[in-house]
Design an enzyme around this catalytic site. Structure first.
Site, PDB file in Angstrom:
ATOM      1  N   GLU A 159      -4.632  33.316 -23.870  1.00 24.09           N
ATOM      2  CA  GLU A 159      -4.910  32.679 -22.584  1.00 24.09           C
ATOM      3  C   GLU A 159      -4.124  33.424 -21.522  1.00 24.09           C
ATOM      4  O   GLU A 159      -2.953  33.762 -21.728  1.00 24.09           O
ATOM      5  CB  GLU A 159      -4.501  31.206 -22.614  1.00 24.09           C
ATOM      6  CG  GLU A 159      -4.652  30.474 -21.282  1.00 24.09           C
ATOM      7  CD  GLU A 159      -4.168  29.030 -21.363  1.00 24.09           C
ATOM      8  OE1 GLU A 159      -4.346  28.402 -22.435  1.00 24.09           O
ATOM      9  OE2 GLU A 159      -3.598  28.529 -20.372  1.00 24.09           O
ATOM     10  N   GLU A 164      -0.838  29.373 -11.592  1.00 26.21           N
ATOM     11  CA  GLU A 164      -0.477  28.009 -11.981  1.00 26.21           C
ATOM     12  C   GLU A 164       0.372  27.456 -10.860  1.00 26.21           C
ATOM     13  O   GLU A 164       1.584  27.693 -10.812  1.00 26.21           O
ATOM     14  CB  GLU A 164       0.303  27.990 -13.295  1.00 26.21           C
ATOM     15  CG  GLU A 164      -0.505  28.299 -14.528  1.00 26.21           C
ATOM     16  CD  GLU A 164       0.324  28.113 -15.793  1.00 26.21           C
ATOM     17  OE1 GLU A 164       0.578  26.953 -16.172  1.00 26.21           O
ATOM     18  OE2 GLU A 164       0.726  29.122 -16.383  1.00 26.21           O
TER      19      GLU A 164
END
Length: 748
Positions: A159, A164
């Site tokens: 991933e 974020e």
């Protein structure tokens, strides 16, 4: 079961040979984009995710249900600063089917995917992400499935989190790679998850390193001639000593950019009521941490017990007062390098917060590495293969480095097994918003009651470029691994003992037999240990531990000359199994022990192999006094005159003398861990009847190397076996009514 090297110095210094500006990283050609100008979602490219995903909470514990409604996915024109139309992904606090929150999620799975050789970026404004539990992500997941399977398990498939951004950490973005350490036949195991993430500071436009400080109020303005800093393992590489009379206006009296931890004894002249250590660059990924902050005038510590203020404290039991309490077992610790939760909501328009406007979040994805950037500022470089950034040693590793004058988090590695190399495969794009649940696993923690909704995140565009990629590293060749070969494994076949064994077959000998299929396993308790008798005294450089699945998350490496009195030479608090290479020990002893402080599983502790590497060809030099002229400390000084340094100054007419009470001590810092053979004490008439010779590597944790209970003064020559940086004489019973007094304190 992370594989890592545990050592105090970095495995190597790294420096980029080329510019870190992402726009200049390589020649690039735009090959795909979505400018979001059409007023509707292009469903030939994007999929709309609906529902609650894996386990009813997207697999992350979040609280929202994704929908395809315009309330959650919408298009807006005329947004200030946008290049055209924008996609608005909105999270709402509303009752909908079975949830109290709704959100929007889109992805390109099965339609558009990219791999190495591409630059992938999105221009995003997380405008309303301002409270804990609110967040947005721009990320990638695998678009391929291995042959023979109809699925690819996470995290084996990898991933890549490009953006974020969460409301609880409003001044930073996090870029992370997730991967597995073992293939495990493509099945999920909760322990089989590696991740390496670096933060970006919007204020600094690079990796974070907020200044931290501790200041002591001496009560009145006074002159001082020495400052002593007793660092814990998290020390300052660059810091200043500053003085002030009003606690507002500060002047520098000392500065360094090459701090190396341990004890810094700074002989300097200063004057002021307030004295401050002001840290500007951490040496580790952790905090600034001081056991003691001492300010001396004529040998008297003026800082002892005085009021202290700090920039931050990591926890209530790591407060600033601990650094002036005279106890070397307590400490002050600042906040960590990486940001914690707090500081929300940011002020509207604060340029230091990511929510203040548009930023471009992206990656340069090469054959051997992924470079993460914000607004063309690279702040995290992840290398896929072992040895590309650090030593070729089979261990994950990451450090913050100064590259082209800026802080960059450099990590390796993620190609841990041959069955699948996750970041050499194509991945699809995801844009998602959500609400954090009580588990705190995602979006920066559980949603807080004061959070305001709706929360709209504006995506201006997503663009993908093809970039030239020769696959060559932008870092110079790594230094050689501290490989034990061609040295001999000193523990192989030697006598081994343990606190317990799970069964007769899993005894201590199985960990030193050279057979990778046999192992030692302890009872299911903390405090278990495994020890090996090397047969002779060695200088020990390195220990290799090959853990079975039942590993220790916290343990100590200890050495001893007699197998009875043990000295801790390395403490590990973040063990995660696999193979631990514990390097640069610079210890000596005949016996070595692994003491398990905390198990990493519900089972015992279990080792396939314990290997020890070192050298017996470096005899201790018994002709040189290692204490001569070195920094010293003492529990007290008689009359503010008979200073501790007089015991190591080589002058037969000067001496140290303590107060007339028990216990008292004097210690010397040798500057580095040294193998030791004897201590010579030349007592004045006020001698010690009972005392201990103690050794330490950190000035805090002490092991007794020799004990004397019938001292009679004169000259004591005491044989010892062991190693240490600090040597202390700890007096428990005086031989007279006076204190303890030494003409000479010599260490060989």
């Amino acid at each position: 079961m992370n594989r890592k090297i545990i050592q105090h110095p970095l495995a190597r210094g790294v420096a980029l040979a080329a510019s870190l500006a992402a726009g200049n990283a390589a020649a690039q050609t735009l090959i795909w984009s979505d400018e979001f100008n059409s007023g509707s979602l292009d469903e030939t490219v994007w999929n709309i995710e609906t529902g609650t995903g894996i386990n009813g909470n997207w697999g992350t514990g979040q609280l929202d249900r994704a929908t395809e409604r315009p309330e959650n996915l919408n298009f807006i024109n005329g947004v200030p600063g946008a290049d055209g139309g924008v996609l608005s992904i909105t999270t709402r606090n509303e009752s909908y089917i079975d949830r109290d929150y709704t959100s929007g999620r889109i992805n390109t799975q099965g339609k558009v995917a990219f791999g190495p050789g591409h630059k992938i970026e999105a221009r995003v404004w997380p405008r309303d992400v301002r409270y804990q539990g609110q967040g947005f992500a721009f990320w990638m997941m695998p678009n391929e499935i291995p042959s023979g399977f109809d699925y690819l398990m996470w995290p084996q498939g990898g991933e890549v989190d490009i953006m974020e951004y969460v409301g609880s950490i409003p001044y930073h973005n996090l870029a992370t790679v997730h991967y597995a350490w073992f293939w495990e036949n493509n099945e999920y195991q909760d322990w089989n998850h590696g991740h390496l993430g670096g933060y970006y500071s919007f204020k600094d436009q690079q990796g974070p390193d907020e200044p931290e400080w501790i200041a002591v109020d001496l009560g009145q303005s006074m002159s001082f001639d020495q400052v002593v800093l007793h660092w814990e393992g998290a020390y300052g590489k660059s810091y200043k000593i500053q003085v002030s009379d009003d606690n507002i206006n500060w002047s520098d009296v000392y500065a360094t950019s090459n701090g190396d931890g341990g004890t810094d004894t700074l002989n300097l002249n200063g004057s002021g009521r307030y004295v401050r250590m002001y840290g500007t660059e951490r040496a580790t990924e952790w905090s600034y941490s001081l056991f003691e902050f001492e300010v001396f005038t004529g040998g008297v510590n003026q800082a002892y017990g005085k009021p202290v203020t700090t920039s931050s404290s990591q926890a209530s039991d790591l407060a600033g007062a601990n650094a002036v309490d005279g106890e070397y077992s307590t400490r002050w610790s600042s906040n960590l390098r990486n940001p914690g939760y707090g500081g929300y909501p940011p002020l509207a328009g604060d340029p230091s917060a990511g929510s203040s406007g548009f930023h471009t979040y992206g990656i340069n994805w090469y054959q051997n590495r992924i470079e993460f950037y914000v607004d063309d500022n690279v702040y995290h470089i992840h290398y896929l293969n072992d040895g590309d950034a650090y030593a070729l040693d089979g261990n994950d590793e990451a450090h913050t480095q100064k590259i082209d004058g800026r802080r960059v988090y450099v990590s390796e590695y993620s190609n841990h097994f041959d069955e699948w190399h996750p970041f050499e495969r194509q991945m699809y794009l995801i844009l998602s918003a959500g609400v954090g649940g009580p588990s705190g696993y995602t979006y920066g923690g559980g949603i807080v009651p004061e959070a305001q909704f709706p929360v709209s995140v504006l995506v201006d565009w997503v663009r993908v470029y093809q970039i030239d990629d020769d696959g060559e590293s932008t870092l110079p060749d790594p230094e050689p691994n501290p490989d034990p070969d061609p040295q001999e494994n000193l523990a192989l076949g030697k006598a081994a003992t343990a606190s317990s064994s799970e069964s007769e077959a899993m005894n201590a000998t199985a960990a030193v037999d050279g057979n990778s299929e046999t192992r030692w396993a302890s009872a299911w308790n903390d405090g278990e240990w495994l020890a090996v008798d090397l047969g002779a005294n060695y200088t020990i450089d390195q220990v290799l531990l090959e853990w079975e699945a039942a590993f220790a998350s916290g343990y100590q490496v200890q050495v001893s000359g007699d197998g009875q009195s043990w000295q801790t030479v390395r403490t590990v608090v973040d063990g995660d199994g696999g193979q631990d290479v514990i390097a640069n020990l610079n210890a000596s002893g005949r016996h070595l022990r692994i003491l398990v402080d905390q198990r990493g599983t519900g089972y015992g502790a279990s080792l396939w192999e314990l290997e020890v590497y070192g050298d017996s060809g470096s005899p201790v030099d018994s002709s040189v006094d290692k204490a001569a002229g070195k920094p010293v400390a003492a529990s007290s000084v008689e009359g503010n005159y008979w200073f501790a340094e007089y015991a190591v100054d080589g002058n037969p007419g000067t001496r140290w003398a303590s107060d007339d009470s028990d216990p008292q001590w004097i210690s010397v810092d040798l500057g580095a861990v040294e193998p030791l053979s004897k201590v010579v004490l030349d007592w004045e008439a006020a001698f010690g009847k009972s005392y201990q010779v103690q050794l330490s590597n950190d000035g805090v944790n002490w092991v007794t190397a020799a004990s004397v209970s019938n001292g009679d003064g004169g000259v004591d020559e005491i044989a010892i076996s062991g190693s240490g940086r600090y040597v202390r004489i700890f007096g428990t019973e005086r031989g007279t009514g006076y204190g303890y007094s030494l003409w000479r304190f010599e260490v060989y």
